[in-house]
Design a protein around this motif. Structure first.
Motif, short mmCIF file in Angstrom:
data_model
loop_
_atom_site.label_atom_id
_atom_site.label_comp_id
_atom_site.label_asym_id
_atom_site.label_seq_id
_atom_site.Cartn_x
_atom_site.Cartn_y
_atom_site.Cartn_z
N UNK A 81 0.88 -1.17 0.00
CA UNK A 81 0.00 0.00 0.00
C UNK A 81 0.91 1.22 0.00
N UNK A 82 0.96 1.91 -1.12
CA UNK A 82 1.81 3.10 -1.24
C UNK A 82 1.07 4.30 -0.62
N UNK A 83 0.98 4.29 0.70
CA UNK A 83 0.29 5.36 1.43
C UNK A 83 1.00 6.69 1.15
N UNK A 84 0.20 7.73 0.94
CA UNK A 84 0.74 9.01 0.49
C UNK A 84 0.10 10.17 1.23
N UNK A 85 0.93 11.12 1.65
CA UNK A 85 0.45 12.41 2.14
C UNK A 85 0.43 13.35 0.93
N UNK A 86 -0.73 13.53 0.32
CA UNK A 86 -0.80 14.19 -0.98
C UNK A 86 -0.30 15.64 -0.96
N UNK A 87 -0.63 16.39 0.07
CA UNK A 87 -0.19 17.78 0.10
C UNK A 87 1.33 17.88 0.24
N UNK A 88 1.92 16.96 1.00
CA UNK A 88 3.38 16.93 1.11
C UNK A 88 4.00 16.50 -0.21
N UNK A 89 3.37 15.54 -0.88
CA UNK A 89 3.87 15.09 -2.19
C UNK A 89 3.92 16.26 -3.16
N UNK A 90 2.86 17.06 -3.18
CA UNK A 90 2.81 18.20 -4.09
C UNK A 90 3.78 19.30 -3.65
N UNK A 91 3.86 19.55 -2.35
CA UNK A 91 4.68 20.65 -1.83
C UNK A 91 6.15 20.46 -2.17
N UNK A 92 6.64 19.22 -2.05
CA UNK A 92 8.08 18.97 -2.18
C UNK A 92 8.50 18.52 -3.57
N UNK A 93 7.55 18.34 -4.49
CA UNK A 93 7.83 17.93 -5.87
C UNK A 93 8.45 16.54 -5.94
N UNK A 94 9.63 16.35 -5.37
CA UNK A 94 10.16 15.00 -5.21
C UNK A 94 9.32 14.29 -4.16
N UNK A 95 9.03 13.01 -4.38
CA UNK A 95 7.92 12.39 -3.65
C UNK A 95 8.29 11.73 -2.33
N UNK A 96 9.55 11.57 -1.99
CA UNK A 96 9.90 10.75 -0.83
C UNK A 96 9.34 11.32 0.47
N UNK A 97 9.25 12.66 0.60
CA UNK A 97 8.74 13.24 1.83
C UNK A 97 7.23 13.16 1.93
N UNK A 98 6.55 12.88 0.84
CA UNK A 98 5.11 12.66 0.90
C UNK A 98 4.74 11.19 0.98
N UNK A 99 5.70 10.31 0.65
CA UNK A 99 5.40 8.89 0.57
C UNK A 99 6.26 8.01 1.48
N UNK A 100 7.31 8.59 2.07
CA UNK A 100 8.23 7.78 2.84
C UNK A 100 8.10 7.90 4.34
N UNK A 101 6.99 8.46 4.83
CA UNK A 101 6.81 8.63 6.26
C UNK A 101 6.72 7.27 6.95
N UNK A 102 7.07 7.23 8.21
CA UNK A 102 6.97 5.99 8.99
C UNK A 102 5.55 5.41 8.86
N UNK A 103 5.49 4.12 8.61
CA UNK A 103 4.25 3.33 8.48
C UNK A 103 3.54 3.52 7.14
N UNK A 104 4.14 4.25 6.21
CA UNK A 104 3.48 4.54 4.93
C UNK A 104 3.79 3.50 3.85
N UNK A 105 4.25 2.31 4.25
CA UNK A 105 4.46 1.23 3.28
C UNK A 105 4.01 -0.11 3.86
N UNK A 106 2.70 -0.27 4.13
CA UNK A 106 2.22 -1.60 4.51
C UNK A 106 2.59 -2.62 3.44
N UNK A 107 3.03 -3.80 3.89
CA UNK A 107 3.49 -4.84 2.95
C UNK A 107 3.06 -6.20 3.47
N UNK A 108 2.60 -7.06 2.55
CA UNK A 108 2.27 -8.42 2.97
C UNK A 108 1.00 -8.93 2.29
#
Length: 294
Positions: free
Chosen positions: A171-198
């Motif tokens: 689940x590629x959980x995303x903070x959309x406003x952060x994704x847009x704000x920073x242009x590069x996506x890691x700060x909108x998509x790489x937050x702790x717990x933002x990659x459920x896997x299994x």
């Protein structure tokens, strides 16, 4: 075969098991100590011979009572590779959402690749920490993820599928406003717990045609996404070629292949996740990944 990483109540160490048809975890090491690796990449690096031993052990392995599932690969060799805008309809809904940061191409001419750190990875059933997004723009993205078996650099398209060990759900959980704000996506998509896997890795021998797999996502029981993997803009071999061109892939590396249409920002107005929402993702044969927003 569905391989899992699990732990026992009260124990710290990780163990590798098999998930049977009823969803019970089987203890492979109880039958064959050779498969008692304490991390999945080590088992994967053992190649075909180790997989055959694991498959043989699974036929006789006892059930582990009260096993607690972890992410199949809690700490991959590198960050999780992720691919953006890789389904045609999702590329269109993203382009029209206002969150695309001014990108000129609705459909990208080359794969859009970003990463999530291992600290973003959580397991089936663990909470998504929604409060880490201060902008209240939390979104979901159900995705098929490829697990690399044999590593390599400069992998040829014709050989790419030989480097696939298996498949899991992300689940590629995303903070959309952060994704847009920073242009590069890691700060909108790489937050702790933002990659459920299994919940498991379905080995490649069980998947003759990954394009036939269906990705389906529900939020609070409402179906939001439903598409075959064959709808990918850039297929799995193309992604492996692009990433491995100058980055060495290693056993246990994970590539999330992109999400279909139906994410929260595809609605007008956007339907962001809130505390208590339950995101359930199912992919044919792999199982169900379900997490609640905390």
């Amino acid at each position: 075969m569905r391989l899992v990483t699990y732990k026992r109540p009260g124990n710290i160490g990780e163990r590798i098991g098999a998930l049977d048809a009823e969803g019970a975890v089987r203890d492979l090491a109880a039958v064959d100590p050779a498969v008692s690796w304490d991390n999945m990449p080590a088992l994967i690096a053992g190649g075909a011979a180790m997989l055959e031993r694991a498959q043989a052990a699974a036929l006789k392995a006892p059930v582990v009572p009260n096993a607690i599932l972890m992410a199949p690969i809690p700490r991959p060799p590198k960050n999780v590779f992720c691919v953006g805008k890789n389904y045609h309809e999702h590329a269109k809904e993203f382009a029209g959402s206002g969150f695309d940061g001014g990108a000129k191409d609705v459909v990208p001419p080359f794969p859009v690749v970003f990463t999530k750190p291992h600290t973003a990875i959580i397991a089936q059933g663990e909470p998504i920490l929604g409060d880490l997004d201060p902008t209240a723009g939390l979104d979901y993205e159900g995705e098929l993820a490829v697990v690399i078996g044999q590593g390599g650099r400069g992998i040829a398209h014709a050989d790419a599928m030989k480097h696939v060990f298996g498949y899991t759900i992300v689940n590629d959980v995303t903070a959309r406003h952060l994704q847009k704000r920073h242009s590069q996506w890691i700060l909108g998509k790489g937050l702790d717990s933002f990659c459920p896997m299994g919940p498991a890795i379905l080995t490649a021998d069980e998947v003759p045609d990954p394009g036939a797999l269906m990705v389906t996502t529900w939020v609070n029981g409402e179906q939001r996404q439903h598409a075959p993997v064959s709808d990918l803009i850039f297929d799995i071999p193309t992604l492996i070629v692009a990433i491995s061109a100058a980055i060495t892939l290693e056993p246990g590396d994970v590539i999330a292949t992109g999400t279909p249409a139906g994410v929260g920002i595809g609605f007008n107005p956007p339907r962001f996740l809130a505390k208590g929402d339950v995101v359930r993702i199912e992919i044919t044969g792999i199982g169900v990944l379900e997490n609640t927003v905390a």
